[in-house]
Design a protein around this motif. Structure first.
Motif, PDB file in Angstrom:
ATOM      1  N   SER A  15      31.656  51.580 108.086  1.00  0.00           N
ATOM      2  CA  SER A  15      32.139  50.400 107.374  1.00  0.00           C
ATOM      3  C   SER A  15      31.711  50.544 105.909  1.00  0.00           C
ATOM      4  CB  SER A  15      31.533  49.130 107.970  1.00  0.00           C
ATOM      5  OG  SER A  15      30.152  49.068 107.671  1.00  0.00           O
ATOM      6  N   GLU A  16      32.307  49.754 105.054  1.00  0.00           N
ATOM      7  CA  GLU A  16      31.961  49.844 103.635  1.00  0.00           C
ATOM      8  C   GLU A  16      30.491  49.531 103.392  1.00  0.00           C
ATOM      9  OE1 GLU A  16      34.657  47.890 100.969  1.00  0.00           O
ATOM     10  OE2 GLU A  16      36.390  48.887 101.862  1.00  0.00           O
ATOM     11  N   THR A  17      29.888  48.716 104.235  1.00  0.00           N
ATOM     12  CA  THR A  17      28.474  48.397 104.055  1.00  0.00           C
ATOM     13  C   THR A  17      27.567  49.583 104.365  1.00  0.00           C
ATOM     14  OG1 THR A  17      28.334  47.482 106.288  1.00  0.00           O
ATOM     15  CG2 THR A  17      28.807  45.935 104.500  1.00  0.00           C
ATOM     16  N   ASP A  18      28.079  50.571 105.115  1.00  0.00           N
ATOM     17  CA  ASP A  18      27.292  51.768 105.435  1.00  0.00           C
ATOM     18  C   ASP A  18      27.190  52.735 104.261  1.00  0.00           C
ATOM     19  OD1 ASP A  18      27.001  51.012 108.162  1.00  0.00           O
ATOM     20  OD2 ASP A  18      28.934  51.947 108.651  1.00  0.00           O
TER      21      ASP A  18
END
Length: 167
Positions: free
Chosen positions: A122-125
């Motif tokens: 995910s973009e948060t990763d």
């Protein structure tokens, strides 16, 4: 008959986060061009080093190895003994048990593994801190992903020139 569009021009790859599309496109473009370039390439030329440059065999092994190693670091892991063994083999030439087909197959499997990894992110990763190697040189997930793609394209370019010199 017109040439097919380059991978990046065909649109998004399903399941890959938007910010990672360029990395996926780059690796898939290399995969396509590699198969086209080497479709009639002789195993007898695999370990040749024209003008002392690295062989096509080296580059094929390195392409797979780099994707594998950088993905391992992006996942937050350290390299396994098997990965160190494969890294050591990149310096060994010729290797009688390796052919163009076996090395392309290994690369194809690694590309599939890389794309599968990208799909689960995910973009948060992407900004998670990661370490490279025994010294744990600091970087982050997105840096490793893009370096894997960049390094793959760089070595494909070198492989391309070497292969063209040999045929």
């Amino acid at each position: 008959m017109s040439a097919p569009l380059e991978v990046w021009m065909r649109g998004p790859i399903e399941g890959i986060p938007a910010l990672l599309q360029p990395a996926a496109h780059a690796v898939l473009q290399v995969q396509e061009e590699l198969h086209d370039l080497l479709k009639d390439f002789s195993d007898d030329l695999l370990w040749e080093k024209p003008h002392g440059v690295a062989s096509v065999g080296f580059h094929l092994q390195h392409l797979s190895g780099v994707l594998d190693r950088l993905q391992t670091y992006a996942e937050g892991n350290t390299l396994s003994p098997e990965q160190f063994d494969l890294l050591s083999l990149e310096k060994v030439a010729p290797q009688e048990n390796q052919t163009v087909v076996t090395l392309l197959t290994r690369f194809d499997l690694q590309v599939a593994k890389y794309l599968s990894y990208l799909k689960q992110l995910s973009e948060t990763d992407l900004l998670l801190t990661r370490g490279i190697g025994r010294k744990q040189i600091p970087t982050n997930v997105i840096g490793l992903i893009f370096h894997a793609a960049e390094h793959t394209t760089r070595h494909f370019g070198q492989l391309y020139v070497t292969a063209k010199q040999l045929v």
